[in-house]
Design a protein around this motif. Structure first.
Motif, PDB file in Angstrom:
ATOM      1  N   GLY A 140       2.925  -2.208   5.123  1.00 27.62           N
ATOM      2  CA  GLY A 140       3.353  -1.388   4.003  1.00 27.62           C
ATOM      3  C   GLY A 140       3.094  -1.962   2.624  1.00 27.62           C
ATOM      4  N   THR A 141       2.592  -3.196   2.562  1.00 28.05           N
ATOM      5  CA  THR A 141       2.299  -3.804   1.254  1.00 28.05           C
ATOM      6  C   THR A 141       0.794  -4.011   1.105  1.00 28.05           C
ATOM      7  N   SER A 142       0.270  -3.742  -0.089  1.00 26.59           N
ATOM      8  CA  SER A 142      -1.166  -3.888  -0.344  1.00 26.59           C
ATOM      9  C   SER A 142      -1.452  -5.189  -1.090  1.00 26.59           C
ATOM     10  N   TYR A 143      -2.502  -5.866  -0.670  1.00 25.49           N
ATOM     11  CA  TYR A 143      -2.900  -7.140  -1.266  1.00 25.49           C
ATOM     12  C   TYR A 143      -4.316  -6.999  -1.806  1.00 25.49           C
ATOM     13  N   ASN A 144      -4.429  -6.917  -3.145  1.00 29.54           N
ATOM     14  CA  ASN A 144      -5.713  -6.551  -3.756  1.00 29.54           C
ATOM     15  C   ASN A 144      -6.540  -7.755  -4.185  1.00 29.54           C
ATOM     16  N   GLN A 145      -6.277  -8.926  -3.595  1.00 25.37           N
ATOM     17  CA  GLN A 145      -7.111 -10.107  -3.854  1.00 25.37           C
ATOM     18  C   GLN A 145      -7.677 -10.615  -2.533  1.00 25.37           C
ATOM     19  N   SER A 146      -8.210  -9.674  -1.722  1.00 26.49           N
ATOM     20  CA  SER A 146      -8.676 -10.004  -0.377  1.00 26.49           C
ATOM     21  C   SER A 146     -10.194  -9.925  -0.302  1.00 26.49           C
ATOM     22  N   PHE A 147     -10.770 -10.574   0.720  1.00 21.67           N
ATOM     23  CA  PHE A 147     -12.232 -10.683   0.768  1.00 21.67           C
ATOM     24  C   PHE A 147     -12.690 -11.124   2.152  1.00 21.67           C
ATOM     25  N   ILE A 148     -14.004 -10.996   2.385  1.00 21.05           N
ATOM     26  CA  ILE A 148     -14.643 -11.388   3.646  1.00 21.05           C
ATOM     27  C   ILE A 148     -15.547 -12.580   3.334  1.00 21.05           C
ATOM     28  N   ASP A 149     -15.452 -13.677   4.125  1.00 23.77           N
ATOM     29  CA  ASP A 149     -16.135 -14.916   3.747  1.00 23.77           C
ATOM     30  C   ASP A 149     -16.419 -15.766   4.983  1.00 23.77           C
ATOM     31  N   SER A 150     -17.684 -15.794   5.398  1.00 23.06           N
ATOM     32  CA  SER A 150     -18.035 -16.587   6.584  1.00 23.06           C
ATOM     33  C   SER A 150     -17.825 -18.078   6.350  1.00 23.06           C
ATOM     34  N   GLY A 151     -17.724 -18.482   5.087  1.00 23.19           N
ATOM     35  CA  GLY A 151     -17.547 -19.892   4.765  1.00 23.19           C
ATOM     36  C   GLY A 151     -16.103 -20.361   4.823  1.00 23.19           C
ATOM     37  N   SER A 152     -15.168 -19.444   5.060  1.00 20.85           N
ATOM     38  CA  SER A 152     -13.777 -19.846   5.301  1.00 20.85           C
ATOM     39  C   SER A 152     -13.622 -20.047   6.801  1.00 20.85           C
ATOM     40  N   ASN A 153     -12.936 -21.103   7.212  1.00 17.01           N
ATOM     41  CA  ASN A 153     -12.999 -21.417   8.642  1.00 17.01           C
ATOM     42  C   ASN A 153     -11.861 -20.835   9.477  1.00 17.01           C
ATOM     43  N   GLY A 154     -11.112 -19.913   8.894  1.00 17.72           N
ATOM     44  CA  GLY A 154     -10.092 -19.198   9.649  1.00 17.72           C
ATOM     45  C   GLY A 154      -9.788 -17.881   8.968  1.00 17.72           C
ATOM     46  N   ILE A 155      -8.821 -17.158   9.526  1.00 21.99           N
ATOM     47  CA  ILE A 155      -8.292 -15.989   8.823  1.00 21.99           C
ATOM     48  C   ILE A 155      -7.068 -16.479   8.069  1.00 21.99           C
ATOM     49  N   PHE A 156      -7.155 -16.482   6.757  1.00 19.79           N
ATOM     50  CA  PHE A 156      -6.081 -17.020   5.935  1.00 19.79           C
ATOM     51  C   PHE A 156      -5.375 -15.859   5.256  1.00 19.79           C
ATOM     52  N   PHE A 157      -4.090 -15.680   5.615  1.00 22.21           N
ATOM     53  CA  PHE A 157      -3.402 -14.493   5.114  1.00 22.21           C
ATOM     54  C   PHE A 157      -1.912 -14.735   4.933  1.00 22.21           C
ATOM     55  N   LEU A 158      -1.408 -14.249   3.814  1.00 20.63           N
ATOM     56  CA  LEU A 158       0.024 -14.173   3.511  1.00 20.63           C
ATOM     57  C   LEU A 158       0.730 -15.518   3.738  1.00 20.63           C
ATOM     58  N   ASP A 159       1.953 -15.457   4.202  1.00 24.61           N
ATOM     59  CA  ASP A 159       2.691 -16.698   4.386  1.00 24.61           C
ATOM     60  C   ASP A 159       3.653 -16.561   5.559  1.00 24.61           C
ATOM     61  N   SER A 160       4.360 -17.634   5.837  1.00 21.91           N
ATOM     62  CA  SER A 160       5.280 -17.650   6.971  1.00 21.91           C
ATOM     63  C   SER A 160       6.327 -16.542   6.880  1.00 21.91           C
ATOM     64  N   ALA A 161       6.847 -16.348   5.667  1.00 18.92           N
ATOM     65  CA  ALA A 161       7.936 -15.379   5.507  1.00 18.92           C
ATOM     66  C   ALA A 161       7.475 -13.961   5.838  1.00 18.92           C
ATOM     67  N   SER A 162       6.259 -13.603   5.416  1.00 14.88           N
ATOM     68  CA  SER A 162       5.810 -12.215   5.602  1.00 14.88           C
ATOM     69  C   SER A 162       5.144 -11.994   6.955  1.00 14.88           C
ATOM     70  N   THR A 163       4.743 -13.057   7.648  1.00 12.04           N
ATOM     71  CA  THR A 163       4.063 -12.893   8.947  1.00 12.04           C
ATOM     72  C   THR A 163       4.941 -13.311  10.117  1.00 12.04           C
ATOM     73  N   GLY A 164       5.983 -14.087   9.871  1.00 11.19           N
ATOM     74  CA  GLY A 164       6.786 -14.628  10.958  1.00 11.19           C
ATOM     75  C   GLY A 164       6.098 -15.758  11.702  1.00 11.19           C
ATOM     76  N   LEU A 165       4.983 -16.253  11.152  1.00 10.41           N
ATOM     77  CA  LEU A 165       4.232 -17.327  11.803  1.00 10.41           C
ATOM     78  C   LEU A 165       4.646 -18.672  11.214  1.00 10.41           C
ATOM     79  N   PRO A 166       5.101 -19.606  12.045  1.00 13.83           N
ATOM     80  CA  PRO A 166       5.444 -20.925  11.495  1.00 13.83           C
ATOM     81  C   PRO A 166       4.202 -21.699  11.063  1.00 13.83           C
ATOM     82  N   ASN A 167       4.325 -22.447   9.983  1.00 17.05           N
ATOM     83  CA  ASN A 167       3.247 -23.347   9.579  1.00 17.05           C
ATOM     84  C   ASN A 167       3.199 -24.523  10.541  1.00 17.05           C
ATOM     85  N   CYS A 168       1.991 -25.045  10.760  1.00 20.57           N
ATOM     86  CA  CYS A 168       1.851 -26.231  11.605  1.00 20.57           C
ATOM     87  C   CYS A 168       2.442 -27.439  10.882  1.00 20.57           C
ATOM     88  N   THR A 169       2.894 -28.411  11.631  1.00 17.76           N
ATOM     89  CA  THR A 169       3.372 -29.645  11.007  1.00 17.76           C
ATOM     90  C   THR A 169       2.262 -30.688  10.916  1.00 17.76           C
TER      91      THR A 169
END
Lengths: 161, 399
Positions: free
Chosen positions: B281-310
C-alpha cells in the motif's frame, strides 16, 4: 505545511555574503547536521543554489536546489538545530560540508564496510547518534543522514526524504 | 481459519519446500537464453577474480591501442546496468593505451561517484571488442589511486575508493545502463554547475575541468556501429545457491533475429531516473533495476518483518525463506507485479562453494533496488537514452 518562500541567490548574493562572513566567524564549522539553522546559508552558498523554506508543525525544511541539479533538504527543529539532511539527484552532495563534525565518523564507518563476500550494494551506516543511508545508481542518487536523538517528537525517520 | 484454508496453506508450504518455482504466486520461470554469437557475449555469475564475490555477473572485454592490433582481453569485468562506461583496473591492464589530454595539453583524470565508493584514474582511449561488436576510440577510465594524487574534491563524498582488485572485486566495470555518457551536459559546464567529475592534472595538482560529451567516459554499446540501442541481460533461474551460472549479454534491441522485444513490458524512468515500486500500500519512488547490485535491497526490518543479519551486515536473515510481492510502475504508466523470495543470507553464505544466490536481499530504506536476483530467470532489456527501438526510444527498462 505552512508558509512557503523562495529565495534566489543571484539577486541577494552581496547581502548574503556579508551575513555568512559574520556567521562563519562565530560558528565552529560550516556543519549543517547537528549545527545551527544559520549554517544552511553556508551550505547554500557552497552549492551555489537557490532555497525554498517550508514549515511543518515541529520542524522547518530548507530545500536547496544546487547548481549541479542535486536537491538537498535540511530539516531544522523549532529550536533551530539541523537534525537531518536528505538529498536526491545526479551527484552526491559535498558530505564533508553537509555532515560537518559527523563526517569523520561517517567516512570511517563507510571504509569499514566489508564482509567475507565482495559485492556492490547500498550503503547503510548506523552509529550511536548517527544514521546515514545512501542508495541509487549512477546519475540517480538518493540519501539521507540524521541524528536519531535529535528528531523532534512525532517525527519519524520515514518523514526525512 | 477454515479446514480448507489450512489444507491450502500446507500444500503451498510443501510445494515451496521442493519446487523450483517457489517465488511467490508466479509459475516457474523459464526464459530463453540466446547462444553466444556475433552480438552475444557470455556472462558468468561466479566468485569472480577475487574468488569471493557474491552475485557478480562477469564477462570479458578486449581493449586495443586505437587503430592497432595491440590488444588485451580482460576477463572478470562486472556487467553493470547501473552505470555508464567502461572502467578497467590499471593493475589489470598490460597494453599501453593513449592518455586523453585536455585542450591545455594536461592529462584528463576522472573521479566517478558510485553509491558506496568512488573510482579515480586517468581517462584513456581504446578500441573495444565485446563478442563481435566493436567501438572505436572509446574513452575509458583506468582506475588507479597512485598514477595521480586524489584531490580532496574526490573524497568529499566520504566513501572509499574502489581502484584495486581487492576493493573493486572485479578487473573492471562494464557500465551498460540507460544513458550514453557517465556525466552528460553537466560536466561541460564551468563553475558551480559542474559536478566535478573530470579534472585536468598538471604537475602542480588536479583541478576540475569542463569535459565535452564526446570526450566523456561512454557506454561502449552506444558507440557500437550496429546493435547500439541497448542490451538484454539473460540469466537462468537460480535455485537457492549455486557455484556458477551461465547466461548471455545480448547487444541491440530488435536489430537481429535474437534480440526482439517480444512480449516484454516497457517501464520508463522518471525525471530522476527512478521507478516507483508499491509494496503493502505504500509507493517508493526512488527505485531502480541494477545488475551491479548484488541482491534485492528493499525497505527495512520494520516494514518487511525481516530481521537484519548479525554477521552478514547489510543483508536480511529470516529464519526461513519468505515470499514477497511488489508492483513496479514506470513513468509511462506500465505496471506489473514482481514476486520474489528472501532467504537467510548467512545460511546462503555458509556453503563456501556457492556464489550465485536467488534469495540474497538486504535493507535499503524507502527504495527497491532490483539487483542481480531480479535478473535470474528473467530477460531484462535496457534501452539507451535517445536511441530508437521497436517500441518507444530509450531510456527504458523492459522485461
Amino acid at each position: 505545511m505552512g508558509k512557503r518562500q523562495a529565495e534566489s541567490i543571484g539577486s541577494r548574493v552581496v547581502a548574503r555574503a556579508a551575513v555568512v562572513v559574520i556567521l562563519t566567524a562565530t560558528l565552529p564549522a560550516w556543519a549543517a547536521l547537528g549545527g545551527d539553522v544559520a549554517s544552511v546559508q553556508a551550505d547554500q552558498l557552497h552549492m551555489q543554489g537557490s532555497r525554498q523554506i517550508r514549515a511543518a508543525a515541529t520542524y522547518t525544511v530548507h530545500e536547496i536546489q544546487a547548481a549541479t541539479g542535486t536537491v538537498v533538504r535540511e530539516y531544522a527543529s523549532n529550536e533551530g538545530k539541523i537534525f537531518a539532511v536528505a538529498w536526491r539527484g545526479p551527484w552526491p552532495p559535498d558530505m564533508r560540508q553537509l555532515l560537518g563534525t559527523y563526517f569523520e565518523p561517517y567516512a570511517q564507518a563507510a571504509k569499514a564496510q566489508s564482509g567475507n563476500h565482495m559485492g556492490r550494494r547500498p550503503l547503510l551506516i548506523e552509529l550511536p547518534g548517527l544514521t546515514v543511508q545512501l542508495s541509487g545508481y549512477s546519475r540517480s542518487l538518493a540519501g539521507r543522514a540524521y541524528v536519531p536523538e535529535m528528531l523532534p517528537s512525532g517525527v519519524r525517520a520515514e518523514d526525512i526524504r | 481459519m477454515t479446514p480448507l484454508r489450512i489444507v491450502f496453506v500446507l500444500l503451498v508450504g510443501s510445494a515451496c519446500a521442493f519446487s523450483l518455482g517457489c517465488g511467490g504466486s508466479s509459475s516457474p520461470k523459464i526464459n530463453t537464453i540466446a547462444p553466444v554469437g556475433q552480438n552475444v557475449a557470455p556472462i558468468t555469475v561466479n566468485s569472480g577474480p577475487t574468488g569471493n564475490y557474491a552475485n557478480g555477473a562477469f564477462t570479458s572485454v578486449t581493449l586495443c591501442v586505437p587503430g592497432t592490433s595491440t590488444c588485451q582481453t580482460i576477463d572478470g569485468v562486472l556487467v553493470d546496468t547501473g552505470s555508464f562506461g567502461l572502467r578497467i583496473l590499471s593493475s589489470a591492464l598490460t597494453v599501453a593505451l593513449p592518455q586523453q589530454n585536455a585542450p591545455s595539453g594536461n592529462p584528463v583524470v576522472e573521479c566517478f561517484p558510485f553509491v558506496a565508493s568512488y573510482t579515480w584514474g586517468p581517462v584513456k582511449t581504446a578500441d573495444i571488442e565485446i563478442a563481435g561488436e566493436k567501438a572505436s576510440s572509446l574513452p575509458v577510465q583506468v582506475l588507479s589511486d597512485t598514477d595521480f594524487t586524489v584531490p580532496s574534491g574526490c573524497t568529499s563524498s566520504g566513501v572509499p575508493s574502489a581502484d584495486t582488485l581487492q576493493t573493486l572485486g572485479a578487473n573492471g566495470i562494464l557500465g551498460i545502463g540507460l544513458l550514453a555518457q557517465d556525466c552528460g551536459g553537466a560536466c561541460e559546464q564551468t563553475g558551480g554547475a559542474n559536478p566535478g567529475l573530470y579534472y585536468e592534472c598538471p604537475s602542480t595538482g588536479c583541478v576540475v575541468t569542463g569535459e565535452a560529451l564526446a570526450q566523456q567516459v561512454t557506454n561502449p554499446v552506444a558507440l557500437f556501429s550496429t546493435d547500439n540501442n541497448g542490451v538484454i541481460v539473460e540469466l537462468p533461474a537460480v535455485t537457492g545457491g549455486e557455484a556458477s551460472v551461465s547466461g548471455s549479454l545480448v547487444f541491440g534491441i530488435g536489430t537481429e533475429s535474437n534480440n526482439g522485444l517480444g512480449s516484454a513490458a516497457v517501464y520508463t524512468p522518471d525525471a530522476n531516473g527512478f521507478l516507483t515500486v508499491t509494496y503493502s500500500g505504500t509507493s517508493y519512488n526512488q527505485s531502480f533495476i541494477d545488475s551491479g547490485s548484488n541482491g534485492i535491497f528493499f525497505l527495512d526490518s520494520a516494514s518487511t518483518g525481516l530481521p537484519n543479519c548479525t554477521m552478514a551486515v547489510g543483508f536480511y536473515c529470516p529464519a526461513s525463506p519468505k515470499n514477497f510481492s511488489a508492483t513496479n510502475q514506470g513513468n509511462n504508466g506500465t505496471s506489473g507485479p514482481v514476486a520474489f523470495s528472501v532467504a537467510n543470507a548467512e545460511t546462503l553464505f555458509a556453503n563456501p562453494a556457492d556464489f550465485a544466490f536467488a534469495g540474497l536481499a538486504g535493507p535499503n530504506p524507502n527504495s527497491f533496488d532490483w539487483g542481480l536476483p531480479f535478473f535470474f530467470g528473467r530477460n531484462v532489456i535496457v534501452a539507451i537514452d535517445g536511441k530508437s527501438t521497436p517500441s518507444i526510444p530509450g531510456p527504458y527498462w523492459a522485461y
